[in-house]
Write a protein that holds these residues in place. Sequence first.
Motif, PDB file in Angstrom:
ATOM      1  N   PRO A  66       0.668  -1.157  -0.079  1.00 38.24           N
ATOM      2  CA  PRO A  66       0.098   0.078   0.046  1.00 38.24           C
ATOM      3  C   PRO A  66       0.890   1.265  -0.091  1.00 38.24           C
ATOM      4  CG  PRO A  66       0.088  -0.852   2.096  1.00 38.24           C
ATOM      5  CD  PRO A  66       0.665  -1.905   1.229  1.00 38.24           C
ATOM      6  N   GLY A  67       1.917   1.478   0.341  1.00 40.42           N
ATOM      7  CA  GLY A  67       2.936   2.301   0.414  1.00 40.42           C
ATOM      8  C   GLY A  67       4.060   2.587  -0.742  1.00 40.42           C
ATOM      9  N   MET A  68       4.895   3.365  -0.498  1.00 42.36           N
ATOM     10  CA  MET A  68       6.056   3.862  -1.128  1.00 42.36           C
ATOM     11  C   MET A  68       7.094   2.987  -0.491  1.00 42.36           C
ATOM     12  SD  MET A  68       7.699   7.362  -1.744  1.00 42.36           S
ATOM     13  CE  MET A  68       9.344   7.713  -1.618  1.00 42.36           C
ATOM     14  N   VAL A  69       7.707   1.973  -1.365  1.00 43.67           N
ATOM     15  CA  VAL A  69       9.002   1.178  -0.901  1.00 43.67           C
ATOM     16  C   VAL A  69      10.163   2.103  -1.466  1.00 43.67           C
ATOM     17  CG1 VAL A  69      10.302  -1.028  -0.665  1.00 43.67           C
ATOM     18  CG2 VAL A  69       7.640  -0.780  -0.478  1.00 43.67           C
ATOM     19  N   TYR A  70      10.940   2.290  -0.968  1.00 43.19           N
ATOM     20  CA  TYR A  70      11.973   2.974  -1.411  1.00 43.19           C
ATOM     21  C   TYR A  70      13.578   2.321  -1.218  1.00 43.19           C
ATOM     22  CZ  TYR A  70      13.081   5.119   2.801  1.00 43.19           C
ATOM     23  OH  TYR A  70      13.338   5.615   4.151  1.00 43.19           O
ATOM     24  N   ARG A  71      14.565   2.822  -2.053  1.00 45.59           N
ATOM     25  CA  ARG A  71      15.987   2.654  -1.883  1.00 45.59           C
ATOM     26  C   ARG A  71      16.465   4.001  -2.242  1.00 45.59           C
ATOM     27  NH1 ARG A  71      19.828  -1.886  -3.908  1.00 45.59           N
ATOM     28  NH2 ARG A  71      18.740  -2.994  -2.476  1.00 45.59           N
ATOM     29  N   CYS A  72      17.083   4.811  -1.477  1.00 44.72           N
ATOM     30  CA  CYS A  72      17.684   6.034  -1.766  1.00 44.72           C
ATOM     31  C   CYS A  72      19.151   6.261  -1.144  1.00 44.72           C
ATOM     32  CB  CYS A  72      16.744   7.284  -1.399  1.00 44.72           C
ATOM     33  SG  CYS A  72      16.641   7.382   0.387  1.00 44.72           S
ATOM     34  N   LYS A  73      19.713   7.474  -1.563  1.00 44.23           N
ATOM     35  CA  LYS A  73      21.016   7.926  -1.251  1.00 44.23           C
ATOM     36  C   LYS A  73      20.828   8.637   0.266  1.00 44.23           C
ATOM     37  CE  LYS A  73      23.453   7.800  -5.557  1.00 44.23           C
ATOM     38  NZ  LYS A  73      23.785   8.904  -6.677  1.00 44.23           N
ATOM     39  N   ASN A  74      21.743   8.732   1.037  1.00 45.12           N
ATOM     40  CA  ASN A  74      21.727   9.273   2.187  1.00 45.12           C
ATOM     41  C   ASN A  74      22.014  10.631   1.996  1.00 45.12           C
ATOM     42  OD1 ASN A  74      20.962  10.171   4.969  1.00 45.12           O
ATOM     43  ND2 ASN A  74      22.990   9.247   5.690  1.00 45.12           N
ATOM     44  N   ASP A  75      21.403  11.544   0.893  1.00 45.27           N
ATOM     45  CA  ASP A  75      21.786  12.780   0.881  1.00 45.27           C
ATOM     46  C   ASP A  75      20.610  13.574   1.070  1.00 45.27           C
ATOM     47  OD1 ASP A  75      20.272  12.716  -1.268  1.00 45.27           O
ATOM     48  OD2 ASP A  75      21.822  12.328  -2.808  1.00 45.27           O
ATOM     49  N   LYS A  76      21.019  15.072   0.876  1.00 45.55           N
ATOM     50  CA  LYS A  76      19.802  16.266   1.308  1.00 45.55           C
ATOM     51  C   LYS A  76      18.748  16.049   0.522  1.00 45.55           C
ATOM     52  CE  LYS A  76      21.802  18.557   4.649  1.00 45.55           C
ATOM     53  NZ  LYS A  76      21.078  19.130   5.746  1.00 45.55           N
ATOM     54  N   ASN A  84       9.132   1.342  -5.824  1.00 46.79           N
ATOM     55  CA  ASN A  84       8.013   0.714  -6.234  1.00 46.79           C
ATOM     56  C   ASN A  84       6.691   1.619  -6.847  1.00 46.79           C
ATOM     57  OD1 ASN A  84       6.708   1.764  -4.021  1.00 46.79           O
ATOM     58  ND2 ASN A  84       5.641  -0.108  -3.400  1.00 46.79           N
ATOM     59  N   ASP A  85       5.815   1.111  -7.380  1.00 43.64           N
ATOM     60  CA  ASP A  85       4.985   2.069  -7.725  1.00 43.64           C
ATOM     61  C   ASP A  85       4.095   2.899  -6.920  1.00 43.64           C
ATOM     62  OD1 ASP A  85       5.590   1.310 -10.466  1.00 43.64           O
ATOM     63  OD2 ASP A  85       4.312  -0.299 -10.806  1.00 43.64           O
ATOM     64  N   GLY A  86       4.118   2.361  -5.775  1.00 39.96           N
ATOM     65  CA  GLY A  86       3.400   3.040  -4.545  1.00 39.96           C
ATOM     66  C   GLY A  86       3.564   4.376  -4.433  1.00 39.96           C
ATOM     67  N   VAL A  87       4.752   4.907  -5.182  1.00 41.03           N
ATOM     68  CA  VAL A  87       5.312   6.262  -4.936  1.00 41.03           C
ATOM     69  C   VAL A  87       4.013   7.277  -5.254  1.00 41.03           C
ATOM     70  CG1 VAL A  87       6.737   6.213  -6.963  1.00 41.03           C
ATOM     71  CG2 VAL A  87       7.424   7.817  -5.125  1.00 41.03           C
ATOM     72  N   THR A  88       3.762   6.562  -6.625  1.00 39.38           N
ATOM     73  CA  THR A  88       2.815   7.678  -7.536  1.00 39.38           C
ATOM     74  C   THR A  88       1.547   7.720  -6.694  1.00 39.38           C
ATOM     75  OG1 THR A  88       3.793   6.603  -9.475  1.00 39.38           O
ATOM     76  CG2 THR A  88       1.734   7.845  -9.807  1.00 39.38           C
ATOM     77  N   ALA A  89       0.772   6.677  -6.253  1.00 37.74           N
ATOM     78  CA  ALA A  89      -0.004   7.068  -5.216  1.00 37.74           C
ATOM     79  C   ALA A  89       0.150   7.770  -4.100  1.00 37.74           C
ATOM     80  CB  ALA A  89      -0.530   5.381  -4.602  1.00 37.74           C
ATOM     81  N   LEU A  90       1.389   7.780  -3.747  1.00 36.59           N
ATOM     82  CA  LEU A  90       1.546   8.600  -2.406  1.00 36.59           C
ATOM     83  C   LEU A  90       1.964  10.029  -2.818  1.00 36.59           C
ATOM     84  CD1 LEU A  90       1.871   8.311   0.739  1.00 36.59           C
ATOM     85  CD2 LEU A  90       4.361   8.464   0.256  1.00 36.59           C
ATOM     86  N   THR A  91       2.471  10.157  -3.931  1.00 39.09           N
ATOM     87  CA  THR A  91       3.072  11.607  -4.159  1.00 39.09           C
ATOM     88  C   THR A  91       2.466  12.321  -5.447  1.00 39.09           C
ATOM     89  OG1 THR A  91       4.850  10.875  -5.688  1.00 39.09           O
ATOM     90  CG2 THR A  91       5.533  10.927  -3.364  1.00 39.09           C
ATOM     91  N   ALA A  92       1.904  11.481  -6.309  1.00 35.06           N
ATOM     92  CA  ALA A  92       1.160  12.043  -7.487  1.00 35.06           C
ATOM     93  C   ALA A  92       2.059  12.212  -8.557  1.00 35.06           C
ATOM     94  CB  ALA A  92       0.121  12.926  -7.440  1.00 35.06           C
ATOM     95  N   TYR A  93       3.505  11.720  -8.241  1.00 31.41           N
ATOM     96  CA  TYR A  93       4.507  11.869  -9.567  1.00 31.41           C
ATOM     97  C   TYR A  93       4.864  10.543  -9.973  1.00 31.41           C
ATOM     98  CZ  TYR A  93       5.751  16.698  -7.805  1.00 31.41           C
ATOM     99  OH  TYR A  93       5.532  17.987  -7.484  1.00 31.41           O
ATOM    100  N   PRO A  94       5.035  10.426 -11.349  1.00 32.05           N
ATOM    101  CA  PRO A  94       5.449   9.133 -11.671  1.00 32.05           C
ATOM    102  C   PRO A  94       6.917   8.813 -11.250  1.00 32.05           C
ATOM    103  CG  PRO A  94       5.110  10.938 -13.622  1.00 32.05           C
ATOM    104  CD  PRO A  94       5.052  11.484 -12.242  1.00 32.05           C
ATOM    105  N   LYS A  95       6.826   7.232 -10.961  1.00 35.92           N
ATOM    106  CA  LYS A  95       8.235   6.806 -10.543  1.00 35.92           C
ATOM    107  C   LYS A  95       9.358   7.340 -11.116  1.00 35.92           C
ATOM    108  CE  LYS A  95       8.899   2.542 -11.157  1.00 35.92           C
ATOM    109  NZ  LYS A  95       8.898   0.961 -10.614  1.00 35.92           N
ATOM    110  N   ASN A  96       9.571   7.346 -12.330  1.00 41.12           N
ATOM    111  CA  ASN A  96      10.531   7.819 -12.899  1.00 41.12           C
ATOM    112  C   ASN A  96      11.241   9.291 -12.845  1.00 41.12           C
ATOM    113  OD1 ASN A  96      10.987   5.288 -14.011  1.00 41.12           O
ATOM    114  ND2 ASN A  96      10.115   5.487 -16.091  1.00 41.12           N
ATOM    115  N   ASP A  97      10.137  10.110 -12.531  1.00 41.76           N
ATOM    116  CA  ASP A  97      10.720  11.388 -12.119  1.00 41.76           C
ATOM    117  C   ASP A  97      11.507  11.542 -11.168  1.00 41.76           C
ATOM    118  OD1 ASP A  97       8.923  12.531 -14.121  1.00 41.76           O
ATOM    119  OD2 ASP A  97       7.667  13.725 -12.735  1.00 41.76           O
ATOM    120  N   PHE A  98      11.442  10.477  -9.993  1.00 42.33           N
ATOM    121  CA  PHE A  98      12.535  10.511  -8.947  1.00 42.33           C
ATOM    122  C   PHE A  98      13.479   9.907  -9.271  1.00 42.33           C
ATOM    123  CE2 PHE A  98       8.270  10.722  -6.706  1.00 42.33           C
ATOM    124  CZ  PHE A  98       8.503  11.694  -5.995  1.00 42.33           C
ATOM    125  N   LEU A  99      13.282   8.576 -10.101  1.00 43.63           N
ATOM    126  CA  LEU A  99      14.566   7.725 -10.366  1.00 43.63           C
ATOM    127  C   LEU A  99      15.453   8.549 -11.498  1.00 43.63           C
ATOM    128  CD1 LEU A  99      12.892   4.361 -10.703  1.00 43.63           C
ATOM    129  CD2 LEU A  99      14.183   5.166  -8.915  1.00 43.63           C
TER     130      LEU A  99
END
Length: 678
Positions: A66-76, A84-99
Amino acid sequence: MDNSEQLNQAKVELKALKEENAQLRKQLTAALQGKNVSESPLVLNETHESLIAKEQSYRTLLLNLPGMVYRCKNDKNWTMVLLNDGVTALTAYPKNDFLEGRVFYSSLIHPEDRKKVWDDIQSSLAENQAFELSYRIIDAFGKLRWVWERGRRITDVVTGNTYLEGLILDITSQKNSELQIERSELKFRTFFNQIRDAIFVFPILPDRFGTFEEINHIALNLLAYSAEEMATMSFTDICPDVVALENWSRKLGNKNPLVFECRLRAKDGSFTDCEISAQIFIQDEQKMIIAVARDIRDRKRQLEQLRLAMEKAKEADRLKSAFLSNISHEIRTPLNSIIGFSDVLEKGDFDPDSMKEFASIIKNSGHMLLSVVTDIVEIAQIESKQININNERLSILDLLLEVMTAFQPLAKKKGIKLISQIPTDIPDFFSDPFYVRKIIDHLLANAIKYTTEGSVHLSCSTENNKVLINVSDTGPGIESKDRANIFELFYRATNNVNITHSGTGLGLSISRGLARLMGGDLYYVPLEPNGSEFVLVLPFDELKLNPSDMSLENNSDPSKKSRILIADDLEVNFVYLKELVRSLNAEIVHAWNGQEVVDVIGKMDFDLILMDVRMPVLNGIDALKQVKQNKPDLPVIVQTAYASEGEGQKYLDMGFDGFLAKPVRRNQLLQEIGRFIS
Ligand code: ADP
């Protein structure tokens, strides 16, 4: 690439996949169970196929989380490397915008929360701990969302790079309801503590009331306990006269609150009258009571005052009616005698003895009538404080002896002993002799009137700057229910008033009113086994005595006989005035109207005229004009019932030499006369 190379390549890929798989499992387990991954190492011992199958199911699970699963850098920017695709449901941005670096997750975090999110995560990482936090983000549509995040630091086994991995869930609706609960809790708290009534919340246990769970400030203030003390107490500790528990529970069963009055006991043992409104409610399957206690002391006081005022009003009304019937009786009785015997005298021819008897009845009735009217006028004057107290040297010894002499015949006639106990060394003091005499006369007259056998005592003493004059009798006494009222206007006690005891119920009111105007008081004391005692208390200040202040009577020279003309069309008035000036030893002449005044002063010499205003034939004012024309030096004192003493100036301006308001008081009369006759 040959077969063996392909096999090696596949082996490497499988190993990487296995490791990634293991990591994901750990992450998921950690994210979903909130456990630290390192605490639950997984042992993998599976076949290639089963691993691929599991890998697929993990991916599916990851996608469907149901949520957003992520792996990210520990940067600002929290630069995302895996999502995962849950990011779009949560933020309304496509996954690739972040990646692909077009949108950074950090920019979504609410500016007010951004720093805290960074600081919290860094401090958890510094302690090698997983992190868990909630904060606000703003999605692609500008909508604010609350999120809950849990994550940890991982190290990529292949590259050796460290990342953060975790799960972020949308908790907006949960947070909103939490906020709503917080708001209503705050509202409730404010209300609970602001309300002006004391509130107690406590459970009903099977056999008793439980200890207080909630008490507001008003309750603490009212009972003067601390919150800690009250937390160990129950309602029975503060409300000793509370209805039995079963009663409460039974009555509280229905929907309406149970309302009753009781006293709540404070820590210092004092009681407060309260109205309790108690209601049952269920909390976590436990029956609870909320009892609201309102301090009703003021209300009770007001009610009591109202009740007393009402009783007083009723009593006043009753007294007024009683007075009307009384007064009409008191006026009619002597009037009937006067009219009846005047008629008899007019029609018949009687022997001198009978005529004397009839005349005496008429005279007595006239006196009775006059005394009723005087009482009424006097009470009105006392109530409007129009009475002037003339303090002068008073020989209480002389006065009491005079009174004793005056009342002896009456007492003798009734077969009652009149006994006095007056110390002969009692000093003179300042007071109004006229009113002191009037009060004592009344008390003695009552004592003799209401006593049928035994004796009446008159005594006098001094005590602490006070003179006490006691009049006691062996009569019927006054019943306790009447004692508080006998000084009220028109009040007549029921036990001792009968047809032979005529009276208006005004005498004691007048007497006490006068005593108070003189700075003293009048009290009733019941005597055992029967009888009454009245105590007249007067201020007594011997030191203020002025020996040169001698009364007119003492100054008058008895050897010189003055002549006074009294002009009044009413015989009673004439007789009354004549009586008052008797001590002057003057020759008194009566004129029935103004014309007779004018006529008689032509024939005789007078030292003074006492002139009534309203008279037939020629009134007092017109008569004055003629007197002053003929005998300008002859002093004329006006006496009238139609003006108060304050209006005397009006008459002085007309040419009168002095002014007396009716009913004329002996003192004033003698003083006024003393200005002209030495
Ligand atoms: P009244 O004209 O009725 O005597 P007072 O004001 O003098 O009026 O007295 C009020 C009432 O007090 C009387 O009606 C009588 O009931 C009672 N009272 C007064 N003096 C005595 C007394 N000495 N003994 C018994 N009752 C008395």
